[in-house]
Motif scaffolding. Structure first.
Motif, PDB file in Angstrom:
ATOM      1  N   MET A  61      37.186  61.497  79.372  1.00 26.30           N
ATOM      2  CA  MET A  61      38.424  62.158  78.958  1.00 26.30           C
ATOM      3  C   MET A  61      38.081  63.533  78.395  1.00 26.30           C
ATOM      4  O   MET A  61      37.162  63.656  77.598  1.00 26.30           O
ATOM      5  CB  MET A  61      39.141  61.312  77.910  1.00 26.30           C
ATOM      6  N   GLN A  62      38.831  64.535  78.814  1.00 30.59           N
ATOM      7  CA  GLN A  62      38.563  65.909  78.408  1.00 30.59           C
ATOM      8  C   GLN A  62      39.414  66.316  77.217  1.00 30.59           C
ATOM      9  O   GLN A  62      40.567  65.896  77.078  1.00 30.59           O
ATOM     10  CB  GLN A  62      38.823  66.857  79.572  1.00 30.59           C
ATOM     11  N   PHE A  63      38.846  67.154  76.358  1.00 35.04           N
ATOM     12  CA  PHE A  63      39.561  67.763  75.242  1.00 35.04           C
ATOM     13  C   PHE A  63      40.622  68.704  75.811  1.00 35.04           C
ATOM     14  O   PHE A  63      40.344  69.476  76.723  1.00 35.04           O
ATOM     15  CB  PHE A  63      38.564  68.515  74.374  1.00 35.04           C
ATOM     16  N   THR A  64      41.843  68.635  75.304  1.00 37.64           N
ATOM     17  CA  THR A  64      42.940  69.460  75.818  1.00 37.64           C
ATOM     18  C   THR A  64      42.889  70.897  75.316  1.00 37.64           C
ATOM     19  O   THR A  64      43.576  71.759  75.852  1.00 37.64           O
ATOM     20  CB  THR A  64      44.304  68.876  75.402  1.00 37.64           C
ATOM     21  N   GLY A  65      42.118  71.131  74.261  1.00 40.71           N
ATOM     22  CA  GLY A  65      42.121  72.451  73.632  1.00 40.71           C
ATOM     23  C   GLY A  65      43.179  72.548  72.546  1.00 40.71           C
ATOM     24  O   GLY A  65      43.335  73.586  71.911  1.00 40.71           O
ATOM     25  N   LEU A  66      43.900  71.442  72.303  1.00 42.87           N
ATOM     26  CA  LEU A  66      44.993  71.417  71.322  1.00 42.87           C
ATOM     27  C   LEU A  66      44.629  70.538  70.134  1.00 42.87           C
ATOM     28  O   LEU A  66      43.784  69.647  70.241  1.00 42.87           O
ATOM     29  CB  LEU A  66      46.264  70.858  71.969  1.00 42.87           C
ATOM     30  N   GLN A  67      45.289  70.782  69.020  1.00 39.79           N
ATOM     31  CA  GLN A  67      45.156  69.932  67.838  1.00 39.79           C
ATOM     32  C   GLN A  67      46.535  69.488  67.392  1.00 39.79           C
ATOM     33  O   GLN A  67      47.511  70.215  67.546  1.00 39.79           O
ATOM     34  CB  GLN A  67      44.456  70.679  66.711  1.00 39.79           C
TER      35      GLN A  67
ATOM     36  N   GLY B  27      49.661  67.096  79.602  1.00 40.28           N
ATOM     37  CA  GLY B  27      51.023  66.818  79.173  1.00 40.28           C
ATOM     38  C   GLY B  27      51.279  65.336  79.113  1.00 40.28           C
ATOM     39  O   GLY B  27      50.353  64.524  79.021  1.00 40.28           O
ATOM     40  N   PHE B  28      52.550  64.969  79.135  1.00 41.27           N
ATOM     41  CA  PHE B  28      52.979  63.581  79.069  1.00 41.27           C
ATOM     42  C   PHE B  28      53.588  63.163  80.394  1.00 41.27           C
ATOM     43  O   PHE B  28      54.375  63.899  80.971  1.00 41.27           O
ATOM     44  CB  PHE B  28      54.046  63.390  77.980  1.00 41.27           C
ATOM     45  N   VAL B  29      53.239  61.982  80.843  1.00 44.22           N
ATOM     46  CA  VAL B  29      53.820  61.442  82.057  1.00 44.22           C
ATOM     47  C   VAL B  29      55.058  60.651  81.676  1.00 44.22           C
ATOM     48  O   VAL B  29      55.059  59.909  80.706  1.00 44.22           O
ATOM     49  CB  VAL B  29      52.824  60.529  82.793  1.00 44.22           C
ATOM     50  N   GLY B  30      56.107  60.807  82.402  1.00 48.19           N
ATOM     51  CA  GLY B  30      57.348  60.078  82.172  1.00 48.19           C
ATOM     52  C   GLY B  30      58.227  60.271  83.378  1.00 48.19           C
ATOM     53  O   GLY B  30      57.748  60.413  84.493  1.00 48.19           O
ATOM     54  N   LYS B  31      59.538  60.298  83.151  1.00 51.82           N
ATOM     55  CA  LYS B  31      60.451  60.587  84.259  1.00 51.82           C
ATOM     56  C   LYS B  31      60.101  61.928  84.881  1.00 51.82           C
ATOM     57  O   LYS B  31      60.144  62.113  86.080  1.00 51.82           O
ATOM     58  CB  LYS B  31      61.898  60.593  83.764  1.00 51.82           C
ATOM     59  N   GLU B  32      59.773  62.862  84.033  1.00 49.21           N
ATOM     60  CA  GLU B  32      59.297  64.170  84.468  1.00 49.21           C
ATOM     61  C   GLU B  32      58.024  64.460  83.695  1.00 49.21           C
ATOM     62  O   GLU B  32      57.843  63.974  82.584  1.00 49.21           O
ATOM     63  CB  GLU B  32      60.326  65.258  84.158  1.00 49.21           C
ATOM     64  N   TYR B  33      57.152  65.251  84.260  1.00 49.00           N
ATOM     65  CA  TYR B  33      55.918  65.628  83.574  1.00 49.00           C
ATOM     66  C   TYR B  33      56.248  66.715  82.560  1.00 49.00           C
ATOM     67  O   TYR B  33      56.875  67.713  82.891  1.00 49.00           O
ATOM     68  CB  TYR B  33      54.885  66.131  84.583  1.00 49.00           C
ATOM     69  N   THR B  34      55.867  66.515  81.316  1.00 49.56           N
ATOM     70  CA  THR B  34      56.136  67.470  80.251  1.00 49.56           C
ATOM     71  C   THR B  34      54.822  68.040  79.756  1.00 49.56           C
ATOM     72  O   THR B  34      53.944  67.289  79.337  1.00 49.56           O
ATOM     73  CB  THR B  34      56.844  66.785  79.063  1.00 49.56           C
ATOM     74  N   SER B  35      54.654  69.346  79.815  1.00 48.97           N
ATOM     75  CA  SER B  35      53.414  69.948  79.322  1.00 48.97           C
ATOM     76  C   SER B  35      53.482  70.081  77.796  1.00 48.97           C
ATOM     77  O   SER B  35      54.540  69.963  77.192  1.00 48.97           O
ATOM     78  CB  SER B  35      53.167  71.302  79.984  1.00 48.97           C
ATOM     79  N   ILE B  36      52.317  70.325  77.183  1.00 50.43           N
ATOM     80  CA  ILE B  36      52.221  70.410  75.730  1.00 50.43           C
ATOM     81  C   ILE B  36      51.720  71.804  75.359  1.00 50.43           C
ATOM     82  O   ILE B  36      50.715  72.259  75.882  1.00 50.43           O
ATOM     83  CB  ILE B  36      51.209  69.395  75.173  1.00 50.43           C
ATOM     84  N   SER B  37      52.403  72.449  74.422  1.00 52.61           N
ATOM     85  CA  SER B  37      51.929  73.733  73.903  1.00 52.61           C
ATOM     86  C   SER B  37      51.307  73.502  72.530  1.00 52.61           C
ATOM     87  O   SER B  37      51.598  72.502  71.866  1.00 52.61           O
ATOM     88  CB  SER B  37      53.090  74.721  73.774  1.00 52.61           C
TER      89      SER B  37
END
Length: 140
Positions: free
Chosen positions: A50-56, A107-117
């Motif tokens: 699993m890769q680090f996303t670069g986010l905290q 991001g998050f998988v669901g009905k639609e893919y949602t990216s994370i900022s």
């Protein structure tokens, strides 16, 4: 530039293991895993990487692919575009972080893919587990 880090789930010891990445003079990279708790023969296991996303998250915890995050947000009543009506009711969501190779984003998988900022992550998200150790959180 985003920091590149990896971790892997150790199926023998049922724990996350973290990797050190080294670059040689020839510019090739190689990875060594931290020492396993139980035995040296655990080297060479096939970890799920699993890769680090670069986010905290809001607590400063690194967010990795496969982490389960918790977010709490207020439910808003339907409104016309000029007025937001608050309800005072909150909803808690548990979602797994995933990588979408088609768009090169986390991001998050669901009905639609949602990216994370990063702005969204530090304000709303809290890492509460991962898909290997805490899959029951996704059933909530």
């Amino acid at each position: 530039m985003r920091e590149i880090k990896f971790r892997g789930f150790d199926p023998v010891n049922k724990e996350m293991r973290f990797a050190d990445i080294y670059e040689t003079d020839e510019m090739s990279e190689w990875i060594t895993w931290d020492e396993p708790k139980n035995s040296p023969q655990n080297r060479g296991l096939h970890f799920e990487i699993m890769q680090f996303t670069g986010l905290q998250d809001k607590n400063g915890v690194d967010i990795y692919e496969g982490d389960i995050t918790k977010s709490v947000s207020e439910i808003l009543r339907p409104f016309d575009r000029s007025v937001k009506t608050r309800t005072g009711e909150y909803v808690t969501k548990y979602r797994a972080v995933d990588y979408q190779p088609e768009n090169s984003r986390f991001g998050f998988v669901g009905k639609e893919y949602t990216s994370i900022s990063q702005k969204h992550a530090t304000k709303w998200l809290e890492v509460v587990g991962n898909i290997h150790s805490n899959p029951e959180l996704l059933e909530k």
